[in-house]
Structure formats: C-alpha cells, structure tokens
Write a protein that holds these residues in place. Structure first.
Motif, PDB file in Angstrom:
ATOM      1  N   ILE A   1      36.155  34.752  38.804  1.00 11.59           N
ATOM      2  CA  ILE A   1      35.887  35.508  40.028  1.00 11.59           C
ATOM      3  C   ILE A   1      36.286  34.661  41.246  1.00 11.59           C
ATOM      4  O   ILE A   1      35.746  33.573  41.447  1.00 11.59           O
ATOM      5  CB  ILE A   1      34.405  35.889  40.145  1.00 11.59           C
ATOM      6  CG1 ILE A   1      33.898  36.557  38.864  1.00 11.59           C
ATOM      7  CG2 ILE A   1      34.197  36.825  41.340  1.00 11.59           C
ATOM      8  CD1 ILE A   1      32.420  36.893  38.893  1.00 11.59           C
TER       9      ILE A   1
ATOM     10  N   ILE B   1      35.732  35.360  48.615  1.00  7.87           N
ATOM     11  CA  ILE B   1      35.916  36.505  49.494  1.00  7.87           C
ATOM     12  C   ILE B   1      37.301  36.495  50.129  1.00  7.87           C
ATOM     13  O   ILE B   1      37.830  35.432  50.476  1.00  7.87           O
ATOM     14  CB  ILE B   1      34.817  36.526  50.580  1.00  7.87           C
ATOM     15  CG1 ILE B   1      34.786  37.874  51.313  1.00  7.87           C
ATOM     16  CG2 ILE B   1      34.959  35.377  51.549  1.00  7.87           C
ATOM     17  CD1 ILE B   1      33.543  38.075  52.155  1.00  7.87           C
TER      18      ILE B   1
ATOM     19  N   LYS C   1      42.254  37.588  45.939  1.00  6.09           N
ATOM     20  CA  LYS C   1      42.426  38.280  44.669  1.00  6.09           C
ATOM     21  C   LYS C   1      42.413  37.262  43.538  1.00  6.09           C
ATOM     22  O   LYS C   1      42.439  36.050  43.772  1.00  6.09           O
ATOM     23  CB  LYS C   1      43.727  39.082  44.680  1.00  6.09           C
ATOM     24  CG  LYS C   1      43.785  40.140  45.781  1.00  6.09           C
ATOM     25  CD  LYS C   1      45.095  40.879  45.819  1.00  6.09           C
ATOM     26  CE  LYS C   1      45.185  41.928  44.738  1.00  6.09           C
ATOM     27  NZ  LYS C   1      46.391  42.770  44.861  1.00  6.09           N
ATOM     28  N   TRP C   2      42.383  37.744  42.300  1.00  8.53           N
ATOM     29  CA  TRP C   2      42.231  36.872  41.145  1.00  8.53           C
ATOM     30  C   TRP C   2      43.301  35.772  41.103  1.00  8.53           C
ATOM     31  O   TRP C   2      43.033  34.649  40.659  1.00  8.53           O
ATOM     32  CB  TRP C   2      42.283  37.688  39.843  1.00  8.53           C
ATOM     33  CG  TRP C   2      43.694  38.022  39.445  1.00  8.53           C
ATOM     34  CD1 TRP C   2      44.410  39.141  39.782  1.00  8.53           C
ATOM     35  CD2 TRP C   2      44.578  37.212  38.677  1.00  8.53           C
ATOM     36  NE1 TRP C   2      45.675  39.078  39.273  1.00  8.53           N
ATOM     37  CE2 TRP C   2      45.818  37.895  38.591  1.00  8.53           C
ATOM     38  CE3 TRP C   2      44.452  35.970  38.056  1.00  8.53           C
ATOM     39  CZ2 TRP C   2      46.909  37.386  37.917  1.00  8.53           C
ATOM     40  CZ3 TRP C   2      45.555  35.450  37.378  1.00  8.53           C
ATOM     41  CH2 TRP C   2      46.758  36.152  37.305  1.00  8.53           C
TER      42      TRP C   2
ATOM     43  N   LEU D   1      38.116  43.776  41.424  1.00  5.02           N
ATOM     44  CA  LEU D   1      37.492  43.377  42.680  1.00  5.02           C
ATOM     45  C   LEU D   1      38.480  43.356  43.836  1.00  5.02           C
ATOM     46  O   LEU D   1      38.066  43.297  45.003  1.00  5.02           O
ATOM     47  CB  LEU D   1      36.859  41.978  42.540  1.00  5.02           C
ATOM     48  CG  LEU D   1      35.578  41.889  41.725  1.00  5.02           C
ATOM     49  CD1 LEU D   1      35.128  40.440  41.632  1.00  5.02           C
ATOM     50  CD2 LEU D   1      34.481  42.745  42.319  1.00  5.02           C
TER      51      LEU D   1
ATOM     52  N   ASN E   1      37.992  41.099  46.844  1.00 11.04           N
ATOM     53  CA  ASN E   1      36.585  40.688  46.768  1.00 11.04           C
ATOM     54  C   ASN E   1      35.859  40.917  48.095  1.00 11.04           C
ATOM     55  O   ASN E   1      35.170  40.023  48.604  1.00 11.04           O
ATOM     56  CB  ASN E   1      36.475  39.215  46.348  1.00 11.04           C
ATOM     57  CG  ASN E   1      35.108  38.885  45.760  1.00 11.04           C
ATOM     58  OD1 ASN E   1      34.255  39.762  45.613  1.00 11.04           O
ATOM     59  ND2 ASN E   1      34.887  37.627  45.418  1.00 11.04           N
TER      60      ASN E   1
ATOM     61  N   SER F   1      29.837  44.346  43.237  1.00 13.95           N
ATOM     62  CA  SER F   1      30.744  43.424  42.548  1.00 13.95           C
ATOM     63  C   SER F   1      30.167  43.003  41.196  1.00 13.95           C
ATOM     64  O   SER F   1      30.892  42.927  40.195  1.00 13.95           O
ATOM     65  CB  SER F   1      31.000  42.193  43.418  1.00 13.95           C
ATOM     66  OG  SER F   1      31.569  42.551  44.658  1.00 13.95           O
TER      67      SER F   1
ATOM     68  N   GLY G   1      33.147  31.064  39.045  1.00 14.72           N
ATOM     69  CA  GLY G   1      33.354  31.733  40.317  1.00 14.72           C
ATOM     70  C   GLY G   1      33.518  30.760  41.464  1.00 14.72           C
ATOM     71  O   GLY G   1      32.781  29.773  41.575  1.00 14.72           O
TER      72      GLY G   1
ATOM     73  N   LYS H   1      32.234  32.968  47.095  1.00 18.25           N
ATOM     74  CA  LYS H   1      31.457  34.180  46.871  1.00 18.25           C
ATOM     75  C   LYS H   1      31.391  34.530  45.391  1.00 18.25           C
ATOM     76  O   LYS H   1      30.406  35.131  44.930  1.00 18.25           O
ATOM     77  CB  LYS H   1      32.061  35.340  47.666  1.00 18.25           C
ATOM     78  CG  LYS H   1      31.311  36.663  47.507  1.00 18.25           C
ATOM     79  CD  LYS H   1      32.028  37.810  48.195  1.00 18.25           C
ATOM     80  CE  LYS H   1      31.350  39.144  47.931  1.00 18.25           C
ATOM     81  NZ  LYS H   1      32.075  40.292  48.534  1.00 18.25           N
ATOM     82  N   GLY H   2      32.411  34.153  44.631  1.00 20.41           N
ATOM     83  CA  GLY H   2      32.394  34.413  43.187  1.00 20.41           C
ATOM     84  C   GLY H   2      31.196  33.786  42.496  1.00 20.41           C
ATOM     85  O   GLY H   2      30.632  34.354  41.565  1.00 20.41           O
TER      86      GLY H   2
ATOM     87  N   ILE I   1      28.151  35.966  43.314  1.00 15.74           N
ATOM     88  CA  ILE I   1      28.171  37.147  42.439  1.00 15.74           C
ATOM     89  C   ILE I   1      27.663  36.770  41.054  1.00 15.74           C
ATOM     90  O   ILE I   1      26.917  37.519  40.421  1.00 15.74           O
ATOM     91  CB  ILE I   1      29.589  37.739  42.365  1.00 15.74           C
ATOM     92  CG1 ILE I   1      30.007  38.306  43.730  1.00 15.74           C
ATOM     93  CG2 ILE I   1      29.674  38.827  41.295  1.00 15.74           C
ATOM     94  CD1 ILE I   1      31.476  38.674  43.819  1.00 15.74           C
TER      95      ILE I   1
END
Length: 225
Positions: free
Chosen positions: A44, A47, A50-51, A74, A77, A84, A104, A107-108, A111
């Motif tokens: 993850i 913010i 992308k991945w 996501l 994100n 999420s 993560g 932010k990952g 989450i």
C-alpha cells in the motif's frame, strides 16, 4: 543543512512518480514467481501515490518468492482510511490470503493499522510493516490543499481514535527515517506498543528506495512470518 535533505528526498519522490507513470499494471512475476511457504505481501503506497511508487520495494520482495499484491484499486490513495481498508479487505478475501503481511508507506501504514482494528476478524493479516507512517498525524497537512490530506492531521477524529486503540499495536512494526520531512510530529512515526525501528536515513520518500532499508524490511517480513 536540512534543506539538502529535502532536495534529495524530492529527487526520490520524482523517481517514484516516474515509476507510477511507467507501470500501470503489476508485473507478472509478483504472482508467478512464488516459493512455497512465503508470506503473501499486500503493498500500500502513501497518499497521492499509486502502487508503482513502491515498485522497487515490491520487486525486491517478489524476487524472494513472496506473492505480492499491490492494491491497484486505491488509485492515488485519496480515499478515506475506512474505505481504503475495505478495499484491502476485498483483495485479501478474493485471493483467499492467509498469514499475509501489509507493507505500507506513510498513509499506507495507517490504513494497515485501521485494517487490523476493523477488518481482520478472520485473521488473514498476520501483521503490518509501516514505513514512515504518521501514526500521531503530521502538521504538514495544514499547509497542503485538498480535504483528503486533513484526515492525517494530528487533531483529526480518525487519528485520535486510532491512537486510543492499542490492542493491535503489537502486530505492527514501525520503520522510520531519522529525519522525516513529511511527518511533522514530536513522536515522528513511533507507535506505543509496537516495534519501532529508526534507520539512519534522511527522507520520507527516500526510505522506500534505500537498499539497506529494503534489506531490513525483507528481514522483518521474515520475523513476522
């Protein structure tokens, strides 16, 4: 002196953005190059990323035989943390993952903790490795436009709520750089009751590209397994 750390860190942020643009879909080896008894990894990003921002880290994990599941749904994100976490739950359920680990960034990692609190009743997720995650929020969001950033403010309801829930913290490893130009908090990424590891790296984005940091993350994946 700190200005140079910011400049270098944004160089790595730029590299991550290029990877995002160049790679829309995860490489086939993320699920094809799998060894027996290797923990599934859910990847993850932070913010507004992308991945693909975490592709270098994902590649290193995949080459060791771990099945890697980037949460492409996501997008950038920008969704709220509960939504999420439900998307991550869908990935874990649809792929029938067992003893999986969430890795993560920023932010990952937040989450990931929310997932452990609300979405892990079937214990599909064994633990979370959070990298430069603002568990106590970050004041930098006060200077950023867009309501999606405000969720990560120290005074936000969800940050305060998650700080009040400590029962899952023992399942979380928090890795942080010694200087984080995006996590503006006295506690940095420290998580009470979690395993906290500070690395001699300067930069919020640089940490997911640093060779020694990636090696340490892989070592910790083995520890959680």
């Amino acid at each position: 002196m700190k200005a140079i750390y910011w400049i270098i860190d944004y160089y790595y942020d730029f590299i991550g953005k290029l990877l995002m643009l160049a790679h829309n879909s995860p490489p086939k080896h993320y699920l094809d190059h799998v060894s027996k008894n290797r923990a599934p990894i859910i990847l993850i990003p932070g913010i507004s990323n992308k991945w693909g921002f975490l592709k270098r880290l994902g590649d290193s994990i995949s080459h060791l035989g771990h099945p890697v599941y980037p949460v492409t749904e996501l997008g950038f994100n920008l969704l709220d943390i509960p939504t999420s976490a439900k998307i991550v739950k869908r990935i874990a359920t649809q792929n029938n993952l067992e003893n999986a680990i969430i890795v993560g960034h920023s932010k990952g990692g937040i989450i990931g903790k929310y997932f452990l609190i609300h979405e892990n009743k079937d214990n599909r997720i064994k633990g979370v490795i959070a990298i430069a995650a603002p568990f106590s929020g970050s004041r930098i969001v006060h200077y950023l436009p867009g309501k999606h950033f405000k969720e990560l403010a120290p005074e936000s309801k969800i940050i305060k709520y998650m700080n009040s829930i400590r029962k899952v913290n023992a399942k979380i490893i928090s890795i942080m750089p010694e200087f984080d130009n995006h996590v503006w908090s006295e506690k940095k990424s420290y998580l009470d009751g979690g395993l906290n590891i500070e690395l001699a790296i300067k930069g919020h984005h640089k940490i997911v590209f640093d060779k020694k940091a990636i090696e340490r993350i892989i070592e910790l994946i083995g520890r959680l397994r």
